[in-house]
Design a protein around this motif. Structure first.
Motif, PDB file in Angstrom:
ATOM      1  N   TYR A  45       5.335   1.531 -10.712  1.00 51.32           N
ATOM      2  CA  TYR A  45       4.780   2.868 -10.897  1.00 51.32           C
ATOM      3  C   TYR A  45       5.610   3.714 -11.846  1.00 51.32           C
ATOM      4  O   TYR A  45       5.057   4.536 -12.589  1.00 51.32           O
ATOM      5  N   GLU A  55      10.322   3.479   2.728  1.00 45.32           N
ATOM      6  CA  GLU A  55      11.157   4.587   2.249  1.00 45.32           C
ATOM      7  C   GLU A  55      11.684   5.416   3.416  1.00 45.32           C
ATOM      8  O   GLU A  55      12.833   5.863   3.394  1.00 45.32           O
ATOM      9  N   SER A  75       1.596  11.718   7.243  1.00 45.87           N
ATOM     10  CA  SER A  75       0.884  10.527   7.691  1.00 45.87           C
ATOM     11  C   SER A  75       0.982  10.414   9.209  1.00 45.87           C
ATOM     12  O   SER A  75       1.985   9.962   9.739  1.00 45.87           O
ATOM     13  N   SER A 104       0.855  -1.187   0.000  1.00 45.58           N
ATOM     14  CA  SER A 104       0.000   0.000   0.000  1.00 45.58           C
ATOM     15  C   SER A 104       0.895   1.242   0.000  1.00 45.58           C
ATOM     16  O   SER A 104       2.110   1.148   0.228  1.00 45.58           O
ATOM     17  N   HIS A 105       0.290   2.386  -0.232  1.00 42.44           N
ATOM     18  CA  HIS A 105       1.076   3.622  -0.209  1.00 42.44           C
ATOM     19  C   HIS A 105       1.698   3.844   1.166  1.00 42.44           C
ATOM     20  O   HIS A 105       2.829   4.300   1.275  1.00 42.44           O
ATOM     21  N   LEU A 106       0.990   3.491   2.237  1.00 40.72           N
ATOM     22  CA  LEU A 106       1.509   3.684   3.586  1.00 40.72           C
ATOM     23  C   LEU A 106       2.661   2.724   3.872  1.00 40.72           C
ATOM     24  O   LEU A 106       3.681   3.119   4.458  1.00 40.72           O
ATOM     25  N   GLN A 107       2.526   1.479   3.459  1.00 38.61           N
ATOM     26  CA  GLN A 107       3.626   0.523   3.643  1.00 38.61           C
ATOM     27  C   GLN A 107       4.861   0.979   2.875  1.00 38.61           C
ATOM     28  O   GLN A 107       5.979   0.902   3.384  1.00 38.61           O
ATOM     29  N   MET A 108       4.655   1.475   1.671  1.00 38.32           N
ATOM     30  CA  MET A 108       5.775   1.967   0.868  1.00 38.32           C
ATOM     31  C   MET A 108       6.427   3.158   1.552  1.00 38.32           C
ATOM     32  O   MET A 108       7.661   3.269   1.591  1.00 38.32           O
ATOM     33  N   LEU A 109       5.630   4.045   2.106  1.00 35.43           N
ATOM     34  CA  LEU A 109       6.162   5.211   2.813  1.00 35.43           C
ATOM     35  C   LEU A 109       7.007   4.784   4.009  1.00 35.43           C
ATOM     36  O   LEU A 109       8.089   5.331   4.249  1.00 35.43           O
ATOM     37  N   SER A 162       5.867  13.543   6.755  1.00 33.95           N
ATOM     38  CA  SER A 162       5.432  13.230   5.393  1.00 33.95           C
ATOM     39  C   SER A 162       3.915  13.356   5.239  1.00 33.95           C
ATOM     40  O   SER A 162       3.372  13.061   4.182  1.00 33.95           O
ATOM     41  N   THR A 197       7.712  -2.202  -6.401  1.00 33.14           N
ATOM     42  CA  THR A 197       6.659  -1.192  -6.388  1.00 33.14           C
ATOM     43  C   THR A 197       7.103   0.043  -7.162  1.00 33.14           C
ATOM     44  O   THR A 197       6.350   0.581  -7.987  1.00 33.14           O
ATOM     45  N   LEU A 198       8.320   0.500  -6.901  1.00 28.47           N
ATOM     46  CA  LEU A 198       8.843   1.670  -7.627  1.00 28.47           C
ATOM     47  C   LEU A 198       8.939   1.378  -9.124  1.00 28.47           C
ATOM     48  O   LEU A 198       8.594   2.236  -9.946  1.00 28.47           O
TER      49      LEU A 198
END
Length: 107
Positions: free
Chosen positions: A92, A15, A36, A7-12, A34, A88-89
Motif C-alpha cells: 500500500y 497492528e 471495529s 484484509s483490512h481487519l486482519q491487518m488492524l 479503532s 501489506t504495508l
C-alpha cells in the motif's frame, strides 16, 4: 507485486497486537477504540482463522477471580504474521501514492 492476502481487519488486528502479547479482552477493546466492534463469537472466529493461517499464536491462562477460575486467551503475532503485515504495508505504501494521482470518473 501481488495484492496482499490480509484484509483490512486482519491487518488492524496484527497492528493492534504489535510486538506485545495481549488478552482477547484487551485486543477487543483496542479494536473497538479503532472503530471495529465485533461480537465475542465473531472476534474469536477471526482470531481462530488468524491462528490457523499461522499469523498469530494463542494460549490460555487461568486465574482466580472472586473464587472462580477464569480462562483467558492471549495472543501474539508470529514471525509469519509480522512478515505478512510488512508485505501489506509495503504494497500500500507503493501503490497508494500512485493512486492519488488518478482521476476517476465522477457521477
Amino acid at each position: 507485486m501481488k495484492i496482499p492476502d490480509l484484509s483490512h481487519l486482519q491487518m488492524l488486528v496484527l497492528e493492534c497486537l504489535g510486538t506485545q502479547k495481549h488478552s482477547g479482552r484487551e485486543l477487543r477493546q483496542r479494536l473497538a477504540q479503532s472503530g471495529s466492534k465485533k461480537s465475542g463469537p465473531a472476534f474469536y472466529q477471526l482470531m481462530a482463522r488468524l491462528e490457523e493461517a499461522g499469523l498469530v499464536e494463542g494460549e490460555y491462562s487461568q486465574k482466580i477471580v472472586e473464587k472462580q477460575i477464569i480462562k483467558e486467551r492471549w495472543y501474539r503475532v508470529t514471525g509469519e504474521g509480522a512478515r505478512a503485515a510488512r508485505r501489506t504495508l509495503d504494497f500500500y505504501s507503493r501503490w497508494l501514492p500512485a493512486a492519488a494521482g488518478l482521476h476517476l470518473a465522477r457521477n
